[in-house]
Design a protein around this motif. Sequence first.
Motif, short mmCIF file in Angstrom:
data_model
loop_
_atom_site.label_atom_id
_atom_site.label_comp_id
_atom_site.label_asym_id
_atom_site.label_seq_id
_atom_site.Cartn_x
_atom_site.Cartn_y
_atom_site.Cartn_z
N LYS A 28 0.67 -1.32 0.12
CA LYS A 28 0.00 -0.01 0.08
C LYS A 28 0.80 1.34 0.10
O LYS A 28 1.85 1.27 0.49
N ARG A 65 -0.12 8.59 6.70
CA ARG A 65 -1.53 7.84 6.44
C ARG A 65 -1.35 6.87 5.14
O ARG A 65 -0.33 6.70 4.21
N ILE A 66 -1.71 5.64 5.41
CA ILE A 66 -1.42 4.29 4.62
C ILE A 66 -2.82 4.31 3.69
O ILE A 66 -3.93 4.51 4.14
N HIS A 67 -2.61 4.49 2.31
CA HIS A 67 -3.58 4.64 1.22
C HIS A 67 -4.03 2.90 1.27
O HIS A 67 -3.47 1.99 1.14
N ASN A 68 -5.35 3.10 0.87
CA ASN A 68 -5.95 1.69 0.59
C ASN A 68 -5.83 1.00 -0.62
O ASN A 68 -5.81 0.00 -0.73
N ARG A 69 -5.80 2.20 -1.67
CA ARG A 69 -5.50 1.66 -3.03
C ARG A 69 -4.25 1.65 -3.51
O ARG A 69 -3.38 2.62 -3.26
N GLU A 110 -2.12 4.98 -5.20
CA GLU A 110 -2.98 5.94 -5.05
C GLU A 110 -1.89 7.22 -4.77
O GLU A 110 -1.03 6.92 -3.95
N HIS A 124 -6.10 11.99 2.56
CA HIS A 124 -5.99 12.06 4.07
C HIS A 124 -5.33 13.61 4.61
O HIS A 124 -5.05 13.76 5.70
#
Length: 769
Positions: free
Chosen positions: A549, A570-574, A577, A582
Amino acid sequence: MASRPGTSQAGTSIQVTTNFYRLQRSPVNNVTVYAISFTPEVESGNRSLISAIISKGSSEIKKQIGEFIKAGNVIFSKIAKADYFSTRVVLKNNAEYIVLITPVTTITGENVNSYRMYANSVLKKMLTALDLKQVTIMPKFYDPRETEKIQHLKLEIWRGYTATFSHHLQDMLLNIDFSSKIIRDTTALECIEEIRANSRNQNLENNLNNEMKGMIVMAKYGNFKCYKIEQVLINENPTNSFLGREGPITYLNYYKKQYNLEIKNPRQPLLVPYDKNGPSKIKLIPEFCVLTGLTDEMRKDFRAMNEIAEFTRLAPNKRLQESNKLATNLVNNPKCREISNEFCMQINSSPIQVNAIRLPQESVRVGPNQSDMINIDSRGGFNLRSSILSPVAIENWLVLTTDRDASNRDRLIKTLVNKGGQLGIRFGQAVQMNYQPRSLKDIIRTLNQSQGGRPIPQIALIVLSPNDKRGYDEIKEACALTSGIPTQCLKANNLNNPKKFDSIMSKLVVQMAAKTGSAAWQVAPTQGLPQKTMVIGIDVFHDTVHRAKSVLGFVASIHPAFTSYFNTTRIHNRVGEEIGGHVGDCFREALNAFFEATKKKFLPEVVIVYRDGVGDSQIEAARNYEVQAMKRILVDYQGYNPQIVYVLVNKKTNAKFYVQGQKGIDNPPSGTVINSVVIPENQSFYLISHVVTQGMASPSLYRIIHNDGNIDLMIVAKLAFKLCFMYYNWTGGIKVPAPTMMAHKLAYIVGQSVHATHVEALKTLPWFY
């Protein structure tokens, strides 16, 4: 109103030569764009089939619109038709297609995207006429006939150019820069056999994919294209068949028929290259692919790197000569001249010259007195020889070594204590401890717990084996997620490096000081900005190899002199990305941290963001999502409305600039700002903030995409230049502002080692240095 570029009297004027070239005659209002579609339908990503159909039907198409150029799924022609037309194409395998060609627009100066696509399509046709090969999707073109071999390193250096048209202010300009590509004299098959030999009956498929995924290989046939390896298929080999244009065919027969190549090893596995559009339909033969780039061993070999640099890092005068050489060939070569006349693309072979601004050279303040100033030297750096700006005593610290390195521990500690004393940093007595690699993670996890009456350390220094990535990852993960105690890692081989030991210790003590709350130095305030200014750095790390991620790194100043910062992630879900959804939440946390750091007396009046890692296609998204996310946060702070300036920073640019020095063509001096003619839009500028000792000093491109405070562009440039000297890991100027570099380092270490947002205790310390 904000002043236009060049109107601020911020420094002295100097003339620079660029690697941009004008068009003497361009295709504006003279070219029609046609869309192409097919019956039966052909996927837009199937470029090979589209090219085959258009090539087969080209003679019929020319009867309608004359000479044309295909680019993607459109066709360009000087002949305009009012209505669509179609043609029937039958391929060798008897597959039949109807090609529908529909006029959609005419290229004008306002239609920038079509104009640029057309210009680059014509340029590619001209470069192909010069027998240059585009081996990657990037606009880089190489001449296989101009290669340099380094026999004892088993390397071949391909020489070529980056060449592309892009829009700058009111003009479409051609940028030409020297480019090189390193090809290894090692095939992918040889690499596979080496991994096989070292696997010792372990899981071969896992080992192959762990080692080779992400490698870049070049196919030594056809157009010499480069591919990134996505997967190694050990259960498939060249005897397998695939569906070709004329039906099923084995890889053995295909390569013989298509390229007259005999596959010597019919049992070798196949390689699957990375495809951003999904599962790749292409499979490569390892025997015909060579590895590119350098090995880790080569990078560690100082002599080898110097030898390679002779071919890859050209001096400014030679680099400009290479750019001018290609520009001259594009103008004078008969084949290129024929193409340029046919498609209305005549290039001026003289590089553009512009007036630039040289900012005053910076100085940094150290020590407790206002007069404790150090000037930046001609090499763009400075030496710390007295007390740092605001030292914090390191009373409690821990030094961890293995039994093997314990004999060097006393010398290490003594040197750090002496170095610290010279800089005004008082070290207490270090707690010394031996560790076993398997127990290191647990030791770091419990650093925040008092052990045997010993106080909790402010920092832990760990001596690691040089290539122990796993140990490093475990240290940073345990530090960031559990203990909250900063750690400093030192490679064990640096303890026995007599030439570099002293300088390594000097840098190490400054890093340890910064991680425990010291401020090492500061720059003078920027005139035109209020003292209550916050600067923010943002970057995103993408793990393109392991597809982990993406991580957003966010760093914001919490001191008016920009000497201390709040940091979070912040860790991106996609995966992949880029746009930071965030950013708003991070901004709220930063404002609260700023308010706390100023003892709840005030919030910043001006917020200037230096955001790295945004491509051209994502600028509008950054403006619409990231800027607006910050604006929405301000609604919660009733009556508080700071001026926000949002600046995109791009350190990977092909622009190069040259000045006439005492010894001929040279790099521009540190602090050079270029803000006319070759910039992409009004509110943008190039800045050279660092000095190099070899090759070219590449500028960074700054683009102001939001400025509701109407802050003058040159004020933003002066602040950026000053901040390039505020990175405590380097006593000199770096390529990007310190908060931007810090955000990059933060996102990288979390993406590579930690994989989660760190504990609160570390959010006001640069633990990621």
